[in-house]
Design an enzyme around this catalytic site. Structure first.
Site, PDB file in Angstrom:
ATOM      1  N   SER A  67       2.930   8.962  16.079  1.00 41.72           N
ATOM      2  CA  SER A  67       4.250   8.528  16.570  1.00 41.72           C
ATOM      3  C   SER A  67       4.248   7.954  17.977  1.00 41.72           C
ATOM      4  O   SER A  67       5.262   7.411  18.410  1.00 41.72           O
ATOM      5  CB  SER A  67       5.193   9.724  16.592  1.00 41.72           C
ATOM      6  OG  SER A  67       5.900   9.776  15.404  1.00 41.72           O
ATOM      7  N   LYS A  70       5.424   4.513  18.558  1.00 38.22           N
ATOM      8  CA  LYS A  70       6.836   4.128  18.381  1.00 38.22           C
ATOM      9  C   LYS A  70       7.477   3.487  19.612  1.00 38.22           C
ATOM     10  O   LYS A  70       8.185   2.474  19.480  1.00 38.22           O
ATOM     11  CB  LYS A  70       7.661   5.330  17.894  1.00 38.22           C
ATOM     12  CG  LYS A  70       7.318   5.698  16.444  1.00 38.22           C
ATOM     13  CD  LYS A  70       8.024   6.952  15.967  1.00 38.22           C
ATOM     14  CE  LYS A  70       7.759   7.145  14.484  1.00 38.22           C
ATOM     15  NZ  LYS A  70       7.443   8.459  14.044  1.00 38.22           N
ATOM     16  N   TYR A 188       3.900   0.209   9.431  1.00 34.60           N
ATOM     17  CA  TYR A 188       4.176   1.465  10.130  1.00 34.60           C
ATOM     18  C   TYR A 188       2.988   2.435   9.974  1.00 34.60           C
ATOM     19  O   TYR A 188       2.517   3.022  10.951  1.00 34.60           O
ATOM     20  CB  TYR A 188       5.478   2.079   9.584  1.00 34.60           C
ATOM     21  CG  TYR A 188       5.703   3.492  10.040  1.00 34.60           C
ATOM     22  CD1 TYR A 188       6.161   3.757  11.324  1.00 34.60           C
ATOM     23  CD2 TYR A 188       5.419   4.573   9.196  1.00 34.60           C
ATOM     24  CE1 TYR A 188       6.339   5.073  11.755  1.00 34.60           C
ATOM     25  CE2 TYR A 188       5.599   5.881   9.617  1.00 34.60           C
ATOM     26  CZ  TYR A 188       6.052   6.119  10.898  1.00 34.60           C
ATOM     27  OH  TYR A 188       6.218   7.410  11.327  1.00 34.60           O
ATOM     28  N   TYR A 240      10.820  14.882  19.634  1.00 34.84           N
ATOM     29  CA  TYR A 240      11.388  15.407  18.393  1.00 34.84           C
ATOM     30  C   TYR A 240      12.689  16.145  18.716  1.00 34.84           C
ATOM     31  O   TYR A 240      13.455  15.702  19.562  1.00 34.84           O
ATOM     32  CB  TYR A 240      10.368  16.289  17.664  1.00 34.84           C
ATOM     33  CG  TYR A 240       9.067  15.574  17.375  1.00 34.84           C
ATOM     34  CD1 TYR A 240       9.053  14.390  16.646  1.00 34.84           C
ATOM     35  CD2 TYR A 240       7.853  16.055  17.824  1.00 34.84           C
ATOM     36  CE1 TYR A 240       7.865  13.724  16.368  1.00 34.84           C
ATOM     37  CE2 TYR A 240       6.654  15.399  17.550  1.00 34.84           C
ATOM     38  CZ  TYR A 240       6.684  14.241  16.829  1.00 34.84           C
ATOM     39  OH  TYR A 240       5.519  13.584  16.561  1.00 34.84           O
ATOM     40  N   VAL A 258       2.074  13.621  15.776  1.00 33.27           N
ATOM     41  CA  VAL A 258       1.640  14.776  14.985  1.00 33.27           C
ATOM     42  C   VAL A 258       0.132  15.010  14.988  1.00 33.27           C
ATOM     43  O   VAL A 258      -0.324  16.048  14.536  1.00 33.27           O
ATOM     44  CB  VAL A 258       2.109  14.697  13.504  1.00 33.27           C
ATOM     45  CG1 VAL A 258       3.574  15.008  13.383  1.00 33.27           C
ATOM     46  CG2 VAL A 258       1.737  13.386  12.878  1.00 33.27           C
TER      47      VAL A 258
HETATM   48  N1  GLU Z   1       2.594   8.871  10.712  1.00 29.21           N
HETATM   49  C1  GLU Z   1       3.377  10.046  10.939  1.00 29.21           C
HETATM   50  C2  GLU Z   1       4.528  10.117   9.950  1.00 29.21           C
HETATM   51  O1  GLU Z   1       5.163   9.150   9.720  1.00 29.21           O
HETATM   52  C3  GLU Z   1       3.886  10.031  12.333  1.00 29.21           C
HETATM   53  C4  GLU Z   1       4.763  11.201  12.652  1.00 29.21           C
HETATM   54  C5  GLU Z   1       4.663  11.657  14.064  1.00 29.21           C
HETATM   55  O2  GLU Z   1       3.641  11.524  14.726  1.00 29.21           O
HETATM   56  O3  GLU Z   1       5.685  12.172  14.520  1.00 29.21           O
HETATM   57  O4  GLU Z   1       4.807  11.122   9.379  1.00 29.21           O
END
Ligand code: GLU
Length: 400
Positions: A67, A70, A188, A240, A258
């Site tokens: 993430s 992002k 993504y 989060y 994550v």
């Molecule tokens: N590729 C992970 C997902 O989409 C990223 C989530 C994350 O790092 O928060 O679940």
């Protein structure tokens, strides 16, 4: 350049030693490939706004960015479409829910671009067939080296990521997502599988913390305003559903992923990367959160920590005959300009003063607001019959 024996490395090493025994948390396994991560790996890197590098622990081993891509994808979308258009498609509010929640507002927009639904939407907004290549090259420019995809991680998520596909379809149904869902979701998954090191995270963070200029390569990667928007979104939504507590305890715009990485960008000061795979219930690295809490405290990095006394913009004031010389220094922002203007306005009250020279030789930069305020004051002085000039040998007033 790594600074070997110096007090900053010593602090990073001490924090790492203090935090290392924390054994809580679980390595993410819902993407099967992530389950192989070694829970003992733990590294911290920091890059100063001047591009100096400080490290402690395991900082060279690669892991997938997840993430943490992002904020950068959001930044590309903002640069392509402008802020308002992007936010027609995605909100800017913390969702208060997990990263993979179906968190859509009353307009059908994902709550923000830092949760999965929002990032799939911002990915879909980026134009062109070479979309993933543009994302990869932006991440690379921010890291200061060419990054590539870990194909095993990508395949693992592409096979297991049906929740994200479902989010994509919901966003398409609500009108937030543009174009074919599967293409956006594939790009993504690829961006999440880009491999980085802790040092890369720190350089990427430092690029945001330095207003879009990578302080290691010296190249401008994002415009200043985009960097600010990105930091704002990270500050509100990057951790989060722990964004509020993070703001209280750490107060550094950040994004976690994550795989166990956290990227934290302390504006004007440091870019920080931390990596340790075991995650808490919210999905944040347990040791990463603890390390950043201590680092923020030790180095006063909380973004709302105010200086006891703002630095004075007046280097010196001289008066010869009827001429007042006001020598400024440092960065002239609105607050500094307000002090200068009040000093200049006093000249009008002094019948002996017939001219004023504002000397900018020691000034490093001018904000737009400061420039406007000073210009207005110079006009007022001229109207009062005082000859007012600016000496700007280095041209800082015109630069931005
Ligand atoms: N590729 C992970 C997902 O989409 C990223 C989530 C994350 O790092 O928060 O679940």
């Amino acid at each position: 350049m790594v600074e070997e024996n110096n007090p900053v490395n010593t602090v990073l090493e001490r924090i790492r030693t203090e935090v290392r025994p924390l054994a809580d948390g679980r390595v993410a396994d819902y993407i099967p490939e992530l389950a192989h991560a070694d829970p003992n790996i733990f590294g911290i890197a920091a890059i100063s706004a001047h591009g100096r590098r400080y490290v402690a622990g395991d900082v060279e081993g690669p892991f997938s960015v997840q993430s943490i891509s992002k904020p950068f994808v959001y930044a590309i979308a903002v640069e392509e479409h402008g802020f308002d258009t992007v936010h027609d498609h995605v909100g800017a509010e913390p969702s208060g829910q997990p990263f993979n929640a179906i968190s859509l507002d009353e307009h059908g927009r994902p709550a923000n671009p830092m949760i999965n639904a929002g990032a799939i939407v911002t990915t879909s907004l980026i134009k062109g067939e070479d979309r993933f290549e543009r994302i990869r090259s932006m991440l690379s420019a921010c890291a200061g080296r060419e990054l590539s995809v870990n194909e095993d991680v990508y395949r693992s998520e592409a096979e297991a990521g049906h929740g994200n596909r479902a989010l994509g379809h919901l966003c398409l149904a609500g009108g937030a997502l543009v174009g074919p869902v599967e293409e956006a979701v594939q790009d993504y998954f690829r961006q999440c599988a880009v491999e980085v090191t802790v040092t890369d995270l720190a350089v990427m963070a430092a690029t945001l913390a330095s207003g879009g200029v990578n302080p290691v390569t010296g190249k401008r990667v994002l415009n200043r305003r985009t960097a600010r928007h990105t930091l704002s979104i990270m500050a509100g939504c990057g951790m989060y559903d722990r964004a509020g507590e993070w703001g209280l305890r750490v107060g550094i715009p950040a994004k976690s992923g994550v795989s166990g990485g956290i990227l934290a960008a302390a504006p004007g000061a440091f870019g920080i990367g931390v990596f340790s795979p075991p995650l808490d219930h919210a999905g944040n690295s347990v040791r990463g959160v603890a390390a950043l809490e201590r680092l923020s405290e030790d180095y006063d990095l909380h973004m709302l920590q105010l200086p006891t006394e703002p630095p004075s913009p007046l280097h010196s004031v001289s008066c010869h005959g009827g001429s007042l010389g006001v020598h400024l220094r440092g960065e002239i922002d609105f607050l500094a300009a307000e002090q200068v203007v009040s000093r200049l306005a006093a000249a009008v009250e002094d019948a002996r003063i017939t001219s004023v020279v504002v000397e900018l030789e020691r000034v490093s930069g001018f904000s737009d607001a400061a420039r406007a305020l000073l210009a207005a004051e110079l006009t007022d002085l001229a109207d009062a019959g005082i000859e007012a000039t600016v000496s700007d040998p280095r041209g800082v007033q015109g630069a931005n």
